[in-house]
Design a protein around this motif. Structure first.
Motif, PDB file in Angstrom:
ATOM      1  N   THR A  76      46.829  39.006  35.551  1.00 36.35           N
ATOM      2  CA  THR A  76      47.255  37.713  34.989  1.00 36.35           C
ATOM      3  C   THR A  76      46.075  36.978  34.361  1.00 36.35           C
ATOM      4  OG1 THR A  76      48.994  37.513  36.652  1.00 36.35           O
ATOM      5  CG2 THR A  76      48.342  35.495  35.530  1.00 36.35           C
ATOM      6  N   ALA A  77      44.957  36.928  35.093  1.00 35.49           N
ATOM      7  CA  ALA A  77      43.765  36.256  34.567  1.00 35.49           C
ATOM      8  C   ALA A  77      43.246  36.982  33.330  1.00 35.49           C
ATOM      9  CB  ALA A  77      42.675  36.190  35.646  1.00 35.49           C
ATOM     10  N   ARG A  78      43.215  38.309  33.383  1.00 32.81           N
ATOM     11  CA  ARG A  78      42.736  39.097  32.236  1.00 32.81           C
ATOM     12  C   ARG A  78      43.584  38.843  31.001  1.00 32.81           C
ATOM     13  NH1 ARG A  78      42.458  43.550  35.781  1.00 32.81           N
ATOM     14  NH2 ARG A  78      44.106  44.598  34.596  1.00 32.81           N
ATOM     15  N   GLN A  79      44.891  38.782  31.213  1.00 36.93           N
ATOM     16  CA  GLN A  79      45.814  38.582  30.101  1.00 36.93           C
ATOM     17  C   GLN A  79      45.567  37.215  29.436  1.00 36.93           C
ATOM     18  OE1 GLN A  79      49.910  39.025  31.296  1.00 36.93           O
ATOM     19  NE2 GLN A  79      50.723  38.462  29.289  1.00 36.93           N
ATOM     20  N   THR A  80      45.412  36.185  30.251  1.00 34.90           N
ATOM     21  CA  THR A  80      45.168  34.836  29.718  1.00 34.90           C
ATOM     22  C   THR A  80      43.842  34.780  28.972  1.00 34.90           C
ATOM     23  OG1 THR A  80      46.363  33.911  31.611  1.00 34.90           O
ATOM     24  CG2 THR A  80      45.028  32.383  30.327  1.00 34.90           C
ATOM     25  N   ILE A  81      42.806  35.352  29.560  1.00 36.84           N
ATOM     26  CA  ILE A  81      41.475  35.314  28.951  1.00 36.84           C
ATOM     27  C   ILE A  81      41.460  36.099  27.640  1.00 36.84           C
ATOM     28  CG2 ILE A  81      39.060  36.017  29.260  1.00 36.84           C
ATOM     29  CD1 ILE A  81      39.525  35.426  32.319  1.00 36.84           C
ATOM     30  N   THR A  82      42.118  37.253  27.628  1.00 38.48           N
ATOM     31  CA  THR A  82      42.174  38.064  26.403  1.00 38.48           C
ATOM     32  C   THR A  82      42.859  37.298  25.280  1.00 38.48           C
ATOM     33  OG1 THR A  82      42.245  40.099  27.702  1.00 38.48           O
ATOM     34  CG2 THR A  82      42.978  40.248  25.426  1.00 38.48           C
ATOM     35  N   ALA A  83      43.902  36.544  25.626  1.00 38.21           N
ATOM     36  CA  ALA A  83      44.668  35.814  24.611  1.00 38.21           C
ATOM     37  C   ALA A  83      43.967  34.543  24.145  1.00 38.21           C
ATOM     38  CB  ALA A  83      46.052  35.471  25.160  1.00 38.21           C
ATOM     39  N   ASP A  84      43.278  33.866  25.059  1.00 34.93           N
ATOM     40  CA  ASP A  84      42.841  32.491  24.784  1.00 34.93           C
ATOM     41  C   ASP A  84      41.338  32.310  24.585  1.00 34.93           C
ATOM     42  OD1 ASP A  84      45.499  32.079  25.178  1.00 34.93           O
ATOM     43  OD2 ASP A  84      45.311  30.857  26.987  1.00 34.93           O
ATOM     44  N   TYR A  85      40.542  33.364  24.782  1.00 33.34           N
ATOM     45  CA  TYR A  85      39.087  33.250  24.671  1.00 33.34           C
ATOM     46  C   TYR A  85      38.562  34.274  23.670  1.00 33.34           C
ATOM     47  CZ  TYR A  85      39.135  30.401  28.938  1.00 33.34           C
ATOM     48  OH  TYR A  85      39.381  29.414  29.855  1.00 33.34           O
ATOM     49  N   ALA A  86      37.546  33.888  22.914  1.00 35.12           N
ATOM     50  CA  ALA A  86      36.903  34.835  22.002  1.00 35.12           C
ATOM     51  C   ALA A  86      36.326  36.000  22.811  1.00 35.12           C
ATOM     52  CB  ALA A  86      35.791  34.142  21.225  1.00 35.12           C
ATOM     53  N   PRO A  87      36.326  37.209  22.240  1.00 37.04           N
ATOM     54  CA  PRO A  87      35.808  38.377  22.966  1.00 37.04           C
ATOM     55  C   PRO A  87      34.399  38.192  23.515  1.00 37.04           C
ATOM     56  CG  PRO A  87      36.987  39.096  21.015  1.00 37.04           C
ATOM     57  CD  PRO A  87      36.935  37.590  20.953  1.00 37.04           C
ATOM     58  N   VAL A  88      33.572  37.387  22.845  1.00 40.02           N
ATOM     59  CA  VAL A  88      32.202  37.213  23.313  1.00 40.02           C
ATOM     60  C   VAL A  88      32.166  36.651  24.736  1.00 40.02           C
ATOM     61  CG1 VAL A  88      31.911  34.874  22.326  1.00 40.02           C
ATOM     62  CG2 VAL A  88      29.919  36.336  22.665  1.00 40.02           C
ATOM     63  N   TRP A  89      33.110  35.737  25.063  1.00 40.87           N
ATOM     64  CA  TRP A  89      33.155  35.156  26.413  1.00 40.87           C
ATOM     65  C   TRP A  89      33.635  36.193  27.428  1.00 40.87           C
ATOM     66  CZ3 TRP A  89      30.534  30.923  27.101  1.00 40.87           C
ATOM     67  CH2 TRP A  89      30.325  30.075  26.005  1.00 40.87           C
ATOM     68  N   GLN A  90      34.505  37.080  26.977  1.00 39.44           N
ATOM     69  CA  GLN A  90      34.948  38.167  27.855  1.00 39.44           C
ATOM     70  C   GLN A  90      33.777  39.116  28.141  1.00 39.44           C
ATOM     71  OE1 GLN A  90      38.633  39.925  26.190  1.00 39.44           O
ATOM     72  NE2 GLN A  90      38.825  38.044  24.994  1.00 39.44           N
ATOM     73  N   ASN A  91      32.978  39.386  27.109  1.00 44.96           N
ATOM     74  CA  ASN A  91      31.823  40.275  27.289  1.00 44.96           C
ATOM     75  C   ASN A  91      30.825  39.700  28.280  1.00 44.96           C
ATOM     76  OD1 ASN A  91      32.950  41.970  25.415  1.00 44.96           O
ATOM     77  ND2 ASN A  91      31.713  41.237  23.701  1.00 44.96           N
ATOM     78  N   TYR A  92      30.549  38.385  28.167  1.00 46.82           N
ATOM     79  CA  TYR A  92      29.580  37.763  29.076  1.00 46.82           C
ATOM     80  C   TYR A  92      30.103  37.696  30.507  1.00 46.82           C
ATOM     81  CZ  TYR A  92      26.564  36.452  25.162  1.00 46.82           C
ATOM     82  OH  TYR A  92      25.726  36.486  24.073  1.00 46.82           O
ATOM     83  N   GLY A  93      31.435  37.767  30.653  1.00 46.89           N
ATOM     84  CA  GLY A  93      32.026  37.763  31.993  1.00 46.89           C
ATOM     85  C   GLY A  93      32.237  39.148  32.571  1.00 46.89           C
ATOM     86  N   SER A  94      31.843  40.185  31.800  1.00 46.78           N
ATOM     87  CA  SER A  94      32.092  41.576  32.221  1.00 46.78           C
ATOM     88  C   SER A  94      30.802  42.292  32.592  1.00 46.78           C
ATOM     89  CB  SER A  94      32.769  42.354  31.088  1.00 46.78           C
ATOM     90  OG  SER A  94      34.012  41.774  30.747  1.00 46.78           O
ATOM     91  N   VAL A  95      30.915  43.234  33.505  1.00 46.28           N
ATOM     92  CA  VAL A  95      29.797  44.106  33.878  1.00 46.28           C
ATOM     93  C   VAL A  95      30.323  45.535  33.881  1.00 46.28           C
ATOM     94  CG1 VAL A  95      28.067  44.668  35.630  1.00 46.28           C
ATOM     95  CG2 VAL A  95      28.754  42.286  35.295  1.00 46.28           C
ATOM     96  N   ASP A  96      29.672  46.393  33.108  1.00 42.83           N
ATOM     97  CA  ASP A  96      30.079  47.799  32.983  1.00 42.83           C
ATOM     98  C   ASP A  96      31.565  47.936  32.653  1.00 42.83           C
ATOM     99  OD1 ASP A  96      27.479  48.581  33.560  1.00 42.83           O
ATOM    100  OD2 ASP A  96      27.852  48.675  35.720  1.00 42.83           O
ATOM    101  N   GLY A  97      32.042  47.082  31.757  1.00 48.66           N
ATOM    102  CA  GLY A  97      33.414  47.180  31.274  1.00 48.66           C
ATOM    103  C   GLY A  97      34.472  46.539  32.146  1.00 48.66           C
ATOM    104  N   THR A  98      34.080  45.980  33.297  1.00 50.87           N
ATOM    105  CA  THR A  98      35.044  45.311  34.187  1.00 50.87           C
ATOM    106  C   THR A  98      34.863  43.804  34.094  1.00 50.87           C
ATOM    107  OG1 THR A  98      35.046  47.178  35.717  1.00 50.87           O
ATOM    108  CG2 THR A  98      35.831  45.074  36.582  1.00 50.87           C
TER     109      THR A  98
END
Length: 441
Positions: A121-143
């Motif tokens: 659920t959180a991943r889905q919201t973040i993917t839809a509502d945040y630029a990928p750069v913010w997802q990258n900074y929140g990820s480690v080794d692809g998770t």
């Protein structure tokens, strides 16, 4: 020493100027759906915030309680989040959620196995509502482990509208124009810039903005990861560009010596205090809070900003920082903690703090009307509008020994460079030596 600058002094930064704000809607809220499904549970949240920031975040937590029935408990960690959280985990008293202020700390937590990957659920919201750069900074080794709930915009140059008007200049569009206008301001009786060189982090921010615009995002990323050496010609060039400003006594209030004896709040005072000495001060959006709360300036009238201008034909930089929410595996209520994180991912949660002031959200779905004043709206629009060109503060990505320790590493070497900017190559070599030691490569 862990350091906090994304929210430094924002305990006094409520920018709410008694202007009404409209809470925004949009998107389903996945934190229990308002059915009080978490009644009887308590979620413990640890973070660096205190003062007004803690009070405003508590409003967000209270909204979560009203929605789900879960109680919340906030624990202020002080600056050294990793040490405090580590000791709590070892003592069997881990919080459920931690608001992490640095990319490096988030990565450290993930590599130690402390974090739960975010829920679908959180991943889905973040993917839809945040630029990928913010997802990258929140990820480690692809998770994906972290949600960037609160952001700072560190590419803002704050100025006294009266000082610019007196000099007959308008906010510049290029770095060269900014220096030229600075000389015009100086000729009218005020120095161009107040520089808070006593706090080494302000100098890293100066460097990062120049470097990102001049060298571009790919080299910025490589340097941040130490895949590019600090002896690279692009670094020498950025230092030379910065040195041109640092050594110009017309541009820096009191010259280099005084700049080295001026801390961040002091630099804001030199522009917005009772006895102005300069027309402009470069730093993040949190300057507004100090100008308003400590010196009574009306934001948008007595204090305003322009975006850090483009350097040598590059793109205008957008450097950011932020606080990421993560869920600890060892928390007693990690499941309810994940529900809190799902709520924090929504524009509804961001709107609560946006209305209170002293806050920016990278959430694209947050209605700009939620912010309490036009200047904050403009800052937020710039941050979100930058999309994937946003880059996280470089020194916050570095090991603390290089990018975050007073009297050492990048902080000290850039202070030395401010004192004597005559040899950018030598400074670059010293920076590389310190970085190699800290990164271990």
């Amino acid at each position: 020493m862990m350091r906090r600058r994304t929210t430094l002094l924002t305990s006094c930064t409520a920018l709410a100027l008694a202007l009404g704000a409209t809470a925004c809607g949009g998107g389903p809220v996945a934190a229990g759906g308002g059915d009080k499904a978490l009644s009887g549970q308590t979620v413990t949240v640890a973070g660096v915030w205190s003062g007004a920031e803690q009070k405003n975040f508590q409003k967000v937590l209270d909204a979560f309680t009203a929605k789900t029935g879960a109680k919340t408990q906030f624990v202020s960690t002080g600056d050294n989040v990793s040490t405090v959280v580590g000791s709590k985990i070892e003592g069997g008293d881990a919080p459920d959620v931690v608001m992490v202020p640095q990319v490096g700390v988030l990565q450290q937590f993930a590599k130690k196995g402390w974090l739960k990957p975010l829920s679908p659920t959180a991943r889905q919201t973040i993917t839809a509502d945040y630029a990928p750069v913010w997802q990258n900074y929140g990820s480690v080794d692809g998770t994906l482990y972290g949600l960037y709930f609160k952001a700072a915009h560190k590419s803002t140059v704050w100025y006294s509208p009266g000082a610019l008007a007196q000099a007959g200049v308008k906010p510049p569009k290029t770095y060269d124009e900014m220096l030229k206008d600075g000389h015009t301001i100086s000729d009218s009786g005020l120095a161009a810039f107040a520089v808070g060189g006593e706090d080494g982090w302000t100098l890293t921010d100066w460097f990062e903005n120049v470097y990102l615009s001049q060298a571009g995002p790919q080299k910025y990323d490589a340097l941040a990861a130490h895949k590019l050496k600090w002896t690279d010609p692009s670094v020498v060039r950025a230092l030379a560009t910065l040195g041109k400003l640092f050594k110009d006594k017309q541009l820096v209030a009191g010259g280099q010596k005084e700049a080295l004896n001026t801390d961040f709040p002091g630099s804001v005072e030199k522009v917005f205090g009772p006895k102005p000495e300069a027309g402009m001060v470069y730093e993040g959006d949190f300057v507004a809070g100090v100008a308003h709360d400590q010196f009574g300036r009306t934001i948008g009238k007595d204090a305003d900003f322009f975006p850090f201008p483009a350097v040598d034909g590059g793109t205008a930089p957008v450097v950011s920082g932020g606080d990421a929410a993560v869920v600890l595996k060892d928390g007693k209520n990690a499941t309810a903690g994940m529900k809190l994180l799902e709520y924090l991912a929504t524009p509804e949660a961001a709107a609560v703090w946006a209305k209170a002031g002293g806050f920016l959200s990278p959430n694209k779905k947050l209605d700009l009307a939620a912010y309490a004043d036009d200047v904050t709206r403009a800052t937020a629009k710039s941050l979100v509008g930058a999309g994937d060109s946003v880059r996280f503060d470089m020194s916050d990505q570095a090991p603390a020994a290089f990018g975050g320790t007073k009297g050492a590493g990048e902080w000290k070497l850039l202070q030395d460079f401010l004192r004597d900017p005559s040899d950018p190559k030598a400074t670059a070599a010293q920076l590389e030596s310190a970085a190699a030691k800290a990164y271990g490569n």
